[in-house]
Design an enzyme around this catalytic site. Structure first.
Site, short mmCIF file in Angstrom:
data_model
loop_
_atom_site.label_atom_id
_atom_site.label_comp_id
_atom_site.label_asym_id
_atom_site.label_seq_id
_atom_site.Cartn_x
_atom_site.Cartn_y
_atom_site.Cartn_z
N ARG A 3 47.19 10.28 38.66
CA ARG A 3 47.91 11.52 38.98
C ARG A 3 49.02 11.78 37.97
O ARG A 3 49.71 10.85 37.55
CB ARG A 3 48.52 11.42 40.37
N ARG A 29 52.56 5.15 32.02
CA ARG A 29 52.84 4.24 33.14
C ARG A 29 51.88 3.05 33.20
O ARG A 29 52.30 1.91 33.40
CB ARG A 29 52.73 5.00 34.46
N GLN A 84 48.12 4.26 41.88
CA GLN A 84 49.05 4.33 40.75
C GLN A 84 50.22 3.37 40.92
O GLN A 84 50.89 3.39 41.95
CB GLN A 84 49.60 5.76 40.61
N LEU A 143 61.90 2.70 43.27
CA LEU A 143 61.63 3.17 41.93
C LEU A 143 62.89 3.31 41.09
O LEU A 143 63.90 3.82 41.55
CB LEU A 143 61.00 4.55 42.10
N HIS A 174 52.66 3.00 44.01
CA HIS A 174 53.39 4.25 44.17
C HIS A 174 52.58 5.34 44.86
O HIS A 174 53.08 6.04 45.73
CB HIS A 174 53.84 4.70 42.78
N GLU A 231 61.68 6.76 35.14
CA GLU A 231 61.39 6.69 33.70
C GLU A 231 62.54 7.23 32.87
O GLU A 231 62.67 6.91 31.69
CB GLU A 231 60.14 7.53 33.39
N PHE A 233 57.77 16.94 31.81
CA PHE A 233 57.32 15.67 32.38
C PHE A 233 56.23 15.11 31.49
O PHE A 233 55.62 15.84 30.71
CB PHE A 233 56.73 15.92 33.78
N HIS A 278 53.84 2.23 39.40
CA HIS A 278 54.95 2.65 38.54
C HIS A 278 55.52 1.38 37.91
O HIS A 278 55.76 0.40 38.60
CB HIS A 278 56.01 3.37 39.38
#
Lengths: 586, 85
Positions: free
Chosen positions: A398, A286, A240, A252, A353, A255, A119, A242
């Site tokens: 995060r 992001r 946050q 969403l 998000h 990615e 990730f 996205h």
């Protein structure tokens, strides 16, 4: 009529992964546990978490907890508390094995070990090569965790109050938390739940924004309950976004689409990310991609008749690859925007998000608030975990895979501390009659006819206001305007009415109570954002574009009575050397 | 006559609130627009649909899988049709 009274050792409000992990630990320790959930527990928002859970198992690539700790601190833009982060990263492997033991079917490698995927933000050797740290149960990790924990709780005889809405915490004169007033959504009857210890685990509040990825139920109920009980909220300016949510709908688009070669274009057909991030382009982090999209739209280069979104193109990837690697994205786009990505681009806009801030706690999950003598004094009898809490492991930003980890590690830690507390506090303290009156009045108020303001309209106005004045880009003038507008909406809300006064499954009443919570949380977000004059992590100020550690390496605290206050970041880890702030580059 | 609580419209409307935004955005508007026009059998199928787990429901509503029950499948088709329009 006096409400029914029930007594338990422990009360858990919220039945997502954090609440259920804590409840299980408590029930296994022979405590009597009540879990209050406004929907059926397995419909909590944890069910939507697809990515996975981080742990340095080193099953695919070399790894250790110390590298995970570094990545989390760097990702937090140095606002995370390093003692809590060390604790979480050290506990992660054990937490994952525990989940496996509870029945979570993690995806496997050929040698039988748990599969781990790479990730963003994961590195080996403190910022070196990519690491592979995320354990997943296919694309249903949250679903699997939630179901396993629910089944374990049923076995352990946890008592569930399904479809019950928690109104407020109950406190005595000294401020001790003695439980909560809740009401049964199916009948409209209220219930006093007395408990020796209470845990808030009610999840996030991205519903304060118009475009968001969250379920409708994510209205920050626990955060608002804490605020009304006089507890401040910490670091609420850090939300946050996205970059690729479906425009106007919010859900969403992973990615992974850009990872497979999809790219963004503006209204002029230009691949604009080349101008903002010449190397990483569409795969930049992001926050960078979100800001680029909003800049294009603000400068008039958006797409569509209102020029209010950009397009995500993947038709060049070919139908075979899209079907093989991105089937869910194709289904989602076809269902919601009648666009088949094999031919048509997907309209996208940054979508709120995750709430990094929340109810301040220490690493034992105890809610802490400043007093005249100390910046972090525990609030007796009250705990919080998960997205509603701020422990703080995510700081200003995060990392993917760290939120499921947060809920299982701190759900367990909080329960262990609660078990010790219960051993020392064996009896219920007397609940003064007056403690129930305020919360009761907040419920009854919606049975009266008042002014004309409509709850759904005010909710839409609040969400639009937050998107416009406290969204991806922030500056002083618009933030100050946002504070004034949110305050005005809160005043209008006091005069709002609902048309339906029935008792049974009155959704309008639930939505009214949720809007009161959302408005309090929104005020915390916009006020904290207006006060922080720097850019850090997810908080991006046009007028203060740089991070300013000399003045702002500190946690924000917002309270309804006193506005803004601050407390230091806990820079000292438990056993290792501190990671001092450095410039954050990827 | 006592109302059949299982297909009480208020209960069905409340149970459209789920753990995923995708489900909320399909189920809540459908209930607002169409619930009053459903007959008892269709309401029963809708109630059965809402009993499903979120992950299963998502598979149905995105067209990845089909429910076995024909009445439930018919409701799924109506919701899917409304979502894209």
């Amino acid at each position: 009529m006096r409400p029914e009274r029930r007594r338990f050792d422990a009360l858990v409000i919220g039945a997502g992964g954090g609440g259920l992990r804590a409840a299980l630990q408590l029930a296994n320790a022979e405590a009597t546990v009540a879990v209050v959930s406004k929907v059926f527990p397995t419909r909590s928002h944890t069910v939507a978490a697809q990515g996975g859970v981080n742990a340095s198992l080193a099953n695919v690539l070399p790894d250790n907890w110390h590298w995970h700790m570094f990545d989390t601190i760097k990702g937090s833009d140095y606002l995370g508390d390093q003692d809590a982060i060390e604790y979480m990263c050290r506990a992660a492997p054990k937490a994952v094995y525990e989940l496996e033991h509870f029945g979570v079917p993690f995806s496997r490698l050929e040698n039988g070990r748990i599969y781990q995927r790479a990730f963003g933000g994961q590195s080996q050797h403190f910022g070196g090569e990519q690491a592979a740290r995320t354990c997943a149960a296919a694309d249903r990790t949250g679903h699997a965790i939630l179901h396993s924990l629910y089944q374990q709780n049923i076995r352990a005889r946890t008592h569930f109050f399904d479809e019950h809405f928690a109104l407020d915490l109950l406190r005595d004169e000294s401020g001790r938390v003695l439980g909560a007033l809740v009401f049964d959504i199916a009948t409209g009857e209220s219930v006093v739940i007395e408990a020796k210890v209470t845990l808030l685990a009610t999840g996030g509040a991205a519903q304060v924004y118009r475009t968001n990825t969250n379920a409708l139920i994510n209205t920050g109920d626990g955060m608002a309950m804490a605020l009304r009980a006089g507890v401040p909220l910490q670091d609420m300016e850090f939300v946050q976004f996205h970059p690729t949510g479906i425009a106007g709908k919010g859900m969403l688009i992973t990615e992974g689409v850009r990872g497979e070669g999809g790219y963004l274009v503006n209204g002029e057909g230009e691949r604009f990310m080349e101008r903002y991030a010449p190397n990483a382009r569409d795969l930049a982090s992001r926050d960078v991609v979100s800001r680029a999209i909003v800049t294009e739209i603000r400068e008039g280069r958006g797409c569509g008749p209102r020029r209010d979104h950009v397009l995500l193109k993947l038709d060049h990837l070919g139908e075979a690859l899209i079907n093989r690697r991105l089937p869910a994205i194709r289904e989602t786009a076809r269902t919601f925007v009648n666009a088949d990505p094999v031919r048509d681009p997907i309209p996208v806009f940054p979508t709120a998000h995750y709430t990094m801030g929340g109810i301040p706690t220490n690493r034992h999950g105890q809610v802490v608030a400043p007093t005249a003598d100390a910046p972090e004094e525990p609030v007796e009898g009250l705990y919080a975990v998960g997205e509603c809490a701020c422990v703080s492991v995510h700081g200003a930003n995060r990392l993917g895979g760290n939120s499921l980890l947060d809920i299982v590690v701190f759900g367990r830690a909080a329960a262990n501390h609660m078990i010790d507390y219960l051993a020392e506090h064996r009896y219920h303290r007397p609940l003064p009659e007056a403690a129930v009156e305020g919360p009761r009045a907040r419920l009854d108020r919606w049975d009266e006819a008042r002014g004309e303001a409509s709850v759904p309209e005010l909710r839409r106005e609040l969400q639009r206001t937050m998107e416009e004045y406290a969204g991806v880009f922030r500056e002083q003038e618009s933030l100050d305007e946002g504070v004034a507008r949110v305050r005005a909406i809160r005043e209008q809300l006091e005069l709002a009415a609902i048309g339906d006064h029935s008792r049974v499954f009155n959704t309008a009443r639930v939505e009214a109570l949720e809007l009161v919570n959302l408005a309090d949380v929104a005020l915390a977000v916009v006020t904290s954002a207006a006060a922080r004059r720097e850019s850090r992590g997810a908080h991006s100020r046009v007028d203060h574009p740089d991070r300013d550690d000399a003045r702002w390496l500190k946690h924000s605290l917002f309270s309804l009575a006193e506005g803004m206050d601050y407390k230091p970041v806990r820079i000292k880890p438990l056993t290792v050397d501190s990671f001092p702030p450095k410039e954050r580059t990827y | 006559m006592a109302r059949d609580a299982r297909i009480d419209p208020a209960r069905l409307r409340f149970r459209c609130r789920r753990g995923m935004r995708e489900l909320d955005l399909m189920l809540v508007p459908f209930a607002e627009r169409a619930l009053d026009g459903l007959d008892a059998r269709e309401r029963g199928a809708f109630a059965e649909l809402l009993e499903a787990e979120d992950a299963v429901l998502l598979g149905w509503l995105l067209g990845r899988e089909e429910p076995e029950d024909r009445d439930v499948a018919a409701i799924v088709e109506r919701i899917r049709h409304a979502a894209g329009s």
